[in-house]
Design a protein around this motif. Sequence first.
Motif, PDB file in Angstrom:
ATOM      1  N   GLY A   1       0.783  -1.236   0.000  1.00 61.83           N
ATOM      2  CA  GLY A   1       0.000   0.000   0.000  1.00 61.83           C
ATOM      3  C   GLY A   1       0.810   1.278   0.000  1.00 61.83           C
ATOM      4  O   GLY A   1       0.278   2.350  -0.226  1.00 61.83           O
TER       5      GLY A   1
ATOM      6  N   HIS B   1       7.429  -3.317  -2.091  1.00 58.97           N
ATOM      7  CA  HIS B   1       6.030  -3.739  -2.102  1.00 58.97           C
ATOM      8  C   HIS B   1       5.942  -5.229  -2.416  1.00 58.97           C
ATOM      9  O   HIS B   1       6.400  -5.673  -3.467  1.00 58.97           O
ATOM     10  CB  HIS B   1       5.265  -2.927  -3.139  1.00 58.97           C
ATOM     11  N   ALA B   2       5.368  -5.983  -1.493  1.00 56.32           N
ATOM     12  CA  ALA B   2       5.094  -7.401  -1.758  1.00 56.32           C
ATOM     13  C   ALA B   2       3.658  -7.502  -2.268  1.00 56.32           C
ATOM     14  O   ALA B   2       2.968  -6.492  -2.390  1.00 56.32           O
ATOM     15  CB  ALA B   2       5.286  -8.214  -0.485  1.00 56.32           C
ATOM     16  N   ILE B   3       3.207  -8.706  -2.566  1.00 54.57           N
ATOM     17  CA  ILE B   3       1.846  -8.848  -3.097  1.00 54.57           C
ATOM     18  C   ILE B   3       0.883  -9.103  -1.950  1.00 54.57           C
ATOM     19  O   ILE B   3       0.899 -10.163  -1.327  1.00 54.57           O
ATOM     20  CB  ILE B   3       1.775 -10.004  -4.121  1.00 54.57           C
ATOM     21  N   GLY B   4       0.035  -8.096  -1.681  1.00 51.56           N
ATOM     22  CA  GLY B   4      -0.933  -8.211  -0.598  1.00 51.56           C
ATOM     23  C   GLY B   4      -1.863  -9.386  -0.821  1.00 51.56           C
ATOM     24  O   GLY B   4      -2.360  -9.584  -1.919  1.00 51.56           O
TER      25      GLY B   4
ATOM     26  N   THR C   1       8.812   0.496  -4.683  1.00 49.67           N
ATOM     27  CA  THR C   1       7.802   1.502  -5.046  1.00 49.67           C
ATOM     28  C   THR C   1       8.155   2.877  -4.464  1.00 49.67           C
ATOM     29  O   THR C   1       7.556   3.873  -4.834  1.00 49.67           O
ATOM     30  CB  THR C   1       6.386   1.085  -4.611  1.00 49.67           C
TER      31      THR C   1
ATOM     32  N   LEU D   1       6.047   5.622  -6.346  1.00 48.27           N
ATOM     33  CA  LEU D   1       5.034   5.175  -7.306  1.00 48.27           C
ATOM     34  C   LEU D   1       3.634   5.492  -6.779  1.00 48.27           C
ATOM     35  O   LEU D   1       2.729   5.828  -7.528  1.00 48.27           O
ATOM     36  CB  LEU D   1       5.186   3.668  -7.551  1.00 48.27           C
ATOM     37  N   HIS D   2       3.490   5.385  -5.453  1.00 50.24           N
ATOM     38  CA  HIS D   2       2.178   5.615  -4.837  1.00 50.24           C
ATOM     39  C   HIS D   2       1.734   7.059  -5.036  1.00 50.24           C
ATOM     40  O   HIS D   2       0.581   7.338  -5.319  1.00 50.24           O
ATOM     41  CB  HIS D   2       2.229   5.263  -3.357  1.00 50.24           C
TER      42      HIS D   2
ATOM     43  N   LEU E   1       1.013   7.670  -8.891  1.00 50.92           N
ATOM     44  CA  LEU E   1      -0.245   7.048  -9.331  1.00 50.92           C
ATOM     45  C   LEU E   1      -1.463   7.730  -8.728  1.00 50.92           C
ATOM     46  O   LEU E   1      -2.498   7.850  -9.377  1.00 50.92           O
ATOM     47  CB  LEU E   1      -0.258   5.564  -8.974  1.00 50.92           C
TER      48      LEU E   1
ATOM     49  N   GLY F   1      -4.245   1.240  -3.962  1.00 45.81           N
ATOM     50  CA  GLY F   1      -3.994  -0.201  -3.893  1.00 45.81           C
ATOM     51  C   GLY F   1      -4.097  -0.737  -2.477  1.00 45.81           C
ATOM     52  O   GLY F   1      -3.901  -1.930  -2.237  1.00 45.81           O
TER      53      GLY F   1
ATOM     54  N   MET G   1      -2.700  -4.018  -6.705  1.00 46.36           N
ATOM     55  CA  MET G   1      -1.767  -3.567  -5.660  1.00 46.36           C
ATOM     56  C   MET G   1      -1.423  -2.080  -5.765  1.00 46.36           C
ATOM     57  O   MET G   1      -0.540  -1.602  -5.071  1.00 46.36           O
ATOM     58  CB  MET G   1      -0.438  -4.337  -5.733  1.00 46.36           C
ATOM     59  N   GLY G   2      -2.070  -1.359  -6.697  1.00 50.02           N
ATOM     60  CA  GLY G   2      -1.679   0.034  -6.912  1.00 50.02           C
ATOM     61  C   GLY G   2      -0.365   0.135  -7.660  1.00 50.02           C
ATOM     62  O   GLY G   2       0.364   1.109  -7.507  1.00 50.02           O
ATOM     63  N   PHE G   3      -0.065  -0.872  -8.503  1.00 44.81           N
ATOM     64  CA  PHE G   3       1.158  -0.851  -9.324  1.00 44.81           C
ATOM     65  C   PHE G   3       0.902  -0.167 -10.661  1.00 44.81           C
ATOM     66  O   PHE G   3       1.783  -0.087 -11.492  1.00 44.81           O
ATOM     67  CB  PHE G   3       1.630  -2.286  -9.615  1.00 44.81           C
TER      68      PHE G   3
END
Lengths: 212, 304
Positions: free
Chosen positions: A122, A141-144, A185, A193-194, A197, B196, B255-257
């Motif tokens: 996140g 960032h891992a995969i939630g 990220t 990146l957060h 985006l 995400g 995931m907000g990627f």
Amino acid sequence: MTKNIIELKSPGISEDTIRNLKKGDVVSISGVMVTGRDVAHKYLKDTFISSQNPPESEKLVLENLKKYLDGGILYHCGPVVYKDENNEYKFSAAGPTTSIREEPYEYDVIKLFNLRGVIGKGGMGAKTLKACQEFGSVYLHAIGGAATYTAERVKKVIGVGKLEEFGSPEAFWIIEVENFECVVTMDSHGDSLHESLLLESEKIQKEIMASF
Amino acid sequence: MLENEKRFNKIEGEVPENRINLFVNLIKEASSNLPGDVVKAIKAQKEKEEEGSQAKRALGIIIENFNLAYEKKTPICQDTGTVIFHIHYPIGMSVLKLKEELTLAVQEATKKGYLRPNAVDSISGKNSGDNCGFGSPSFYADEWEKDILEIKIMLKGGGCENVGAQYTLPDTKLEAGRDIKGVKKVILDAVVKAQGKGCAPGIIGVGIGGDRVSGALAAKNQIFRYLEDENLDNELAQIEKELYEKSNQLGIGPMGFGGKTTVLGVKCAKLHRVPASFFVSISYMCWAARRKTLEIKNNQFTIK
């Protein structure tokens, strides 16, 4: 255009290695990392950062954590843990938890341990991004939700701190991992990146709203 | 076809004398076996994402993960969330004992590692260790006219619960008025605000109207609907379709990627409201939308 995967060996990751990483890079971590989430962050802040004189017993906890976290990686995770037939702890599910809750603490925690990376999901805010720039760290960032997949990367539970006091999801689990993949990220150059985006999606949101 | 496609089959049988084992099985299924409609939607979305993108990679790992969880009977996600039971029972049946049995099943499922101990005392901060405590597990029970006992379970993770929202119309900042346009604006805003963080791609449950409690409950109950289920109300069906499409234009992605897959579905319910209040409640369900239904009739059970 699949990116090359950059291998990291934790702990003892050099600042140079981290400074070379950029937003969007994929890293694969092997070695040792430590889990820590809400209670752990509050504990670290209250006991070692806000307080001048931590009790001796707590100093021992800190010294032990430093062995694994100096130049290492903190993982925002509250795993599902069981004991196998040899009475050893095993992770059955261990995906990342939402990181933003640690935003008030992370700057100080990165500084306290000389962390080279924080894994979660996140993304985090401006203060953590500043810590990444100042101390040479990255947000990974891992995969939630990919909890079984991630637990498969945990080869061994080396130890656990504060299990009784914090409860299982919140304890410091010291784990050995192999090929634990994450995306950078937030890098040490101030790129998130957060953030980018969010701005882009808000722009699109305005356009869509105008069309309603 | 993957070997584990049999996961979509119903589990059927005779109700055992000790029903607790059956309920533990229901919890295990919910925790480790992602519903077929969600599996299908995620796989279809992966094909739409660009080759070599982080979005495609993320969906690939998600698929690998739910396949593994099914094979190993381990939790799809370590946050097994709030355990929510929604019971529908035939006329004249009492559910007091049933609630007790379900509570025991939750404790047993926690011991077996299908659930993480997730019930924390809000004052002392102590984890009860067995998922039980004040208001845990969560029960809703309604009588209905069918001669079937239906127990729906949802495991709702904390990350996605945290990005839920409740808007009050009009919303000055969003220029959202007390009309369909306003409703659409706040739904879209909730998806943008979640980014995400709720483990996108999510399912968006929406309760339009009601009071603060009934609206939020209606929103959450929408998540029980299958993704392919079309709303019987034309206007609501239209909102669902439009918001699904528009949300996936936001570019937030898994995931907000970044990417094309921000939501898997939008599901809306409407409730009457008092003239003074106009709430729009949003419940965000992560991609790991763990929900199952157990039906019992004439001592035969079905889990689907």
